[in-house]
Design a protein around this motif. Structure first.
Motif, short mmCIF file in Angstrom:
data_model
loop_
_atom_site.label_atom_id
_atom_site.label_comp_id
_atom_site.label_asym_id
_atom_site.label_seq_id
_atom_site.Cartn_x
_atom_site.Cartn_y
_atom_site.Cartn_z
N ARG A 1 0.69 -1.26 0.07
CA ARG A 1 0.10 -0.04 0.04
C ARG A 1 0.89 1.10 0.21
O ARG A 1 0.36 2.39 -0.57
CB ARG A 1 -1.03 -0.01 1.45
CG ARG A 1 -2.15 -1.13 1.30
CD ARG A 1 -2.95 -1.08 2.27
NE ARG A 1 -3.85 -1.99 2.15
CZ ARG A 1 -4.94 -2.23 2.96
NH1 ARG A 1 -4.98 -1.68 4.33
NH2 ARG A 1 -6.04 -3.04 2.64
N ILE A 2 1.88 1.14 0.62
CA ILE A 2 2.93 2.31 0.61
C ILE A 2 3.72 2.26 -0.57
O ILE A 2 3.58 3.53 -1.36
CB ILE A 2 4.11 2.33 1.72
CG1 ILE A 2 3.24 2.52 3.09
CG2 ILE A 2 5.34 3.18 1.45
CD1 ILE A 2 4.42 1.68 4.09
N TRP B 1 -4.94 -2.34 -5.69
CA TRP B 1 -6.04 -2.99 -4.89
C TRP B 1 -5.35 -3.29 -3.37
O TRP B 1 -6.01 -2.88 -2.42
CB TRP B 1 -6.73 -4.40 -5.37
CG TRP B 1 -7.80 -4.82 -4.50
CD1 TRP B 1 -7.59 -6.02 -3.83
CD2 TRP B 1 -9.19 -4.56 -4.31
NE1 TRP B 1 -8.69 -6.37 -3.14
CE2 TRP B 1 -9.65 -5.55 -3.79
CE3 TRP B 1 -9.81 -3.45 -4.79
CZ2 TRP B 1 -11.00 -5.36 -3.24
CZ3 TRP B 1 -11.15 -3.44 -4.42
CH2 TRP B 1 -11.64 -4.28 -3.59
N ASN B 2 -4.47 -4.04 -3.46
CA ASN B 2 -3.74 -4.41 -1.93
C ASN B 2 -4.61 -4.67 -0.65
O ASN B 2 -4.51 -4.05 0.36
CB ASN B 2 -2.78 -3.03 -1.58
CG ASN B 2 -1.76 -2.92 -2.58
OD1 ASN B 2 -1.25 -3.78 -3.12
ND2 ASN B 2 -1.37 -1.70 -3.03
N ASN C 1 -3.91 -8.81 -7.18
CA ASN C 1 -3.57 -7.88 -6.16
C ASN C 1 -3.47 -6.55 -6.63
O ASN C 1 -3.74 -5.36 -5.95
CB ASN C 1 -2.08 -8.25 -5.65
CG ASN C 1 -1.62 -7.12 -4.21
OD1 ASN C 1 -2.42 -7.40 -3.48
ND2 ASN C 1 -0.71 -6.58 -4.63
N ARG C 2 -3.10 -6.18 -7.94
CA ARG C 2 -3.42 -4.88 -8.42
C ARG C 2 -4.70 -4.63 -8.94
O ARG C 2 -5.14 -3.34 -8.57
CB ARG C 2 -2.26 -4.66 -9.62
CG ARG C 2 -2.35 -3.58 -10.52
CD ARG C 2 -1.05 -3.51 -11.53
NE ARG C 2 -1.46 -4.69 -12.68
CZ ARG C 2 -2.18 -4.44 -13.44
NH1 ARG C 2 -2.72 -3.23 -13.92
NH2 ARG C 2 -2.43 -5.52 -14.64
N THR C 3 -5.33 -5.40 -9.49
CA THR C 3 -6.78 -5.11 -10.07
C THR C 3 -7.85 -5.24 -9.20
O THR C 3 -9.03 -4.70 -9.32
CB THR C 3 -6.99 -5.81 -11.37
OG1 THR C 3 -6.99 -7.31 -10.92
CG2 THR C 3 -5.76 -5.67 -12.28
N GLY C 4 -7.55 -6.13 -8.27
CA GLY C 4 -9.10 -6.34 -7.31
C GLY C 4 -9.76 -7.45 -8.02
O GLY C 4 -10.99 -7.67 -7.02
N GLN C 5 -9.42 -8.09 -8.78
CA GLN C 5 -10.37 -9.03 -9.67
C GLN C 5 -9.41 -10.22 -9.95
O GLN C 5 -8.52 -10.15 -10.30
CB GLN C 5 -11.02 -8.59 -11.01
CG GLN C 5 -12.03 -9.55 -11.62
CD GLN C 5 -12.76 -8.60 -12.88
OE1 GLN C 5 -13.40 -7.67 -12.42
NE2 GLN C 5 -12.76 -9.18 -13.91
N ALA C 6 -10.22 -11.38 -9.52
CA ALA C 6 -9.50 -12.70 -9.53
C ALA C 6 -9.06 -12.99 -10.88
O ALA C 6 -9.83 -12.86 -11.91
CB ALA C 6 -10.40 -14.00 -8.95
#
Length: 201
Positions: A26-27, A33-34, A60-65
């Protein structure tokens, strides 16, 4: 049998190692998405797909599996070809991961897999499950009340569990498996064709 389970909280605290990586990401990448990646598609759809965990540059980047990296490109190409997705949207398929948060080096620890299993088990309502890789296979079988000694992972294997669900195994759709030829598009297609055949019985 596990009760129905909601998605994990965005700041789920269950796995300290994964929390530490999430905080770091997140940093480093505040626009990503994180967070735990939710299931994709319709819960209880005829076919469920269980993967390992979000990829760093993918879910992890997009938030979609299975979205945003090479593993998802192969998976959705096969789903689209067989009418199980349309424009990246699953059709009659529910997509979940054994572990909902990004693990270091794409390798979740046994305790992390165990901690996340209630989320998987609480949402795994499909009669046919395609498990992508051995960890997904093990977690899916356990979540469905099966016994691993009687359901050993092998690409193309078919396991009929005591309560009626069927688990079909495939090697994971990782870029590494694709690069070394362990998993090809025809091999993955054959697994999903079997899932469709079982669906239509």
């Amino acid at each position: 049998m596990y009760p129905p389970s909601p998605e994990p909280d965005r700041d789920c605290p269950l796995c300290p190692r994964l929390v530490a990586l999430r905080t770091q990401m997140r940093i480093e990448q505040p626009e990503w998405w994180n967070a735990p990646v939710p299931a994709l598609g319709e819960e209880g759809a005829p076919i469920a797909i269980v993967g390992l965990a979000p990829g760093r540059l993918g879910a992890n980047r997009t938030g979609q599996a299975f979205t945003g990296d090479d593993s998802g490109t192969l998976l959705f190409a096969v789903l689209e070809k067989l009418g199980l997705a349309d424009g990246g949207v699953p059709r009659g398929v529910h997509i979940l991961n054994a572990v909902r948060c990004l693990p270091p080096d794409n390798r979740p620890m046994p305790a992390e897999i165990h901690a996340c299993r209630p989320f998987l088990a609480g949402q795994l309502r499909s009669p046919i499950v395609v498990a992508l890789g051995e960890i997904a296979h093990q977690s899916a079988v356990k979540a469905l009340g099966g016994k691993l000694p009687k359901a050993r992972f092998a690409h193309g294997a078919e396991h009929h569990l005591p309560k009626g669900q069927v688990v079909l195994d495939s090697y994971h759709v990782s870029r590494y498996n694709q690069n070394i030829g362990r998993l090809t598009e025809p091999m993955l297609t054959a697994v999903f064709e079997r899932a469709l055949a079982l669906r239509d019985i």
